[in-house]
Design an enzyme around this catalytic site. Structure first.
Site, mmCIF file in Angstrom:
data_model
loop_
_atom_site.group_PDB
_atom_site.id
_atom_site.type_symbol
_atom_site.label_atom_id
_atom_site.label_comp_id
_atom_site.label_asym_id
_atom_site.label_seq_id
_atom_site.Cartn_x
_atom_site.Cartn_y
_atom_site.Cartn_z
ATOM 1 N N LYS A 51 0.846 -1.208 0.000
ATOM 2 C CA LYS A 51 0.000 0.000 0.000
ATOM 3 C C LYS A 51 0.871 1.244 0.000
ATOM 4 O O LYS A 51 0.694 2.140 0.825
ATOM 5 C CB LYS A 51 -0.943 0.023 1.209
ATOM 6 C CG LYS A 51 -1.862 -1.185 1.313
ATOM 7 C CD LYS A 51 -2.788 -0.990 2.498
ATOM 8 C CE LYS A 51 -3.439 -2.263 2.934
ATOM 9 N NZ LYS A 51 -4.164 -2.187 4.171
ATOM 10 N N HIS A 52 1.852 1.240 -0.891
ATOM 11 C CA HIS A 52 2.706 2.415 -1.020
ATOM 12 C C HIS A 52 3.387 2.410 -2.386
ATOM 13 O O HIS A 52 3.300 1.426 -3.131
ATOM 14 C CB HIS A 52 3.752 2.443 0.109
ATOM 15 C CG HIS A 52 4.683 1.278 0.121
ATOM 16 N ND1 HIS A 52 4.669 0.296 1.084
ATOM 17 C CD2 HIS A 52 5.676 0.923 -0.738
ATOM 18 C CE1 HIS A 52 5.593 -0.592 0.821
ATOM 19 N NE2 HIS A 52 6.223 -0.249 -0.273
ATOM 20 N N ALA A 53 4.049 3.508 -2.677
ATOM 21 C CA ALA A 53 4.919 3.590 -3.860
ATOM 22 C C ALA A 53 6.266 4.111 -3.370
ATOM 23 O O ALA A 53 6.378 4.613 -2.244
ATOM 24 C CB ALA A 53 4.320 4.533 -4.894
ATOM 25 N N HIS A 99 1.848 -0.246 -5.062
ATOM 26 C CA HIS A 99 1.689 -1.701 -5.056
ATOM 27 C C HIS A 99 1.175 -2.226 -3.723
ATOM 28 O O HIS A 99 1.566 -1.768 -2.655
ATOM 29 C CB HIS A 99 2.983 -2.408 -5.466
ATOM 30 C CG HIS A 99 4.177 -2.048 -4.648
ATOM 31 N ND1 HIS A 99 4.870 -0.864 -4.811
ATOM 32 C CD2 HIS A 99 4.810 -2.705 -3.650
ATOM 33 C CE1 HIS A 99 5.863 -0.825 -3.958
ATOM 34 N NE2 HIS A 99 5.850 -1.924 -3.226
#
Ligand code: TYD
Length: 138
Positions: A51-53, A99
């Site tokens: 839950k990040h980039a 992602h």
């Protein structure tokens, strides 16, 4: 702005003893210098990780045991699911790729090769900020 998601296929050295995969920092294997390795395992059923980039980090993800799904989003409203279920298969993430990691099997071990040391300032953990950064890069 480069945003890349690429499936990688690794050469497996097999003989009657079994199989071996060796990865080096070479353009056709892992296209960056590996500075960090981490792995995710014993994942609680139903968990969604990630839950990040990342701003600069490049990573190759390999599910060396079991399976999991990597849900990738380039900020265009179309998330694509990549099933990782083979130790001879990798997924290269480079540039701004939001992602999630999900649907881990009980025996899943997700190995990640990373281009840099751990640096919280390289993370974008807020989805709206991610969308703004993608728009800014266009
Ligand atoms: P976290 O970012 O929540 O993992 P994920 O992206 O898979 O959801 O990381 C969990 C913890 O591990 C957090 O306290 C930071 C730490 N961590 C490190 O110390 N080094 C690392 O290389 C990584 C990826 C995480």
């Amino acid at each position: 702005m480069l945003q890349e998601i690429k499936r990688l296929h690794f050469v497996s050295h097999g003989d009657d003893r079994g199989k071996l995969i060796a990865l080096e920092s070479l353009s056709e294997q892992v296209p960056f210098d590996i500075k960090r390795i981490y792995y995710i395992f014993d994942t609680t059923p139903g968990t969604i990780r990630g839950k990040h980039a990342h701003v600069k980090l490049k990573q190759v993800l390999i599910c060396v045991s079991g399976y999991c799904v990597i849900r990738c989003d380039l900020g265009n409203g179309k998330a694509i699911d990549y099933l990782l279920n083979r130790p001879d298969q990798g997924l290269l993430l480079e540039g701004l790729v939001w992602h999630d990691m999900l649907q881990f099997s009980k025996d899943a071990v997700l190995l990640v090769l990373a281009s840099d040391h751990y640096d919280e300032s390289d993370y974008i953990r807020d989805y709206d900020t991610f969308l703004k950064e993608v728009a800014r890069g266009k």
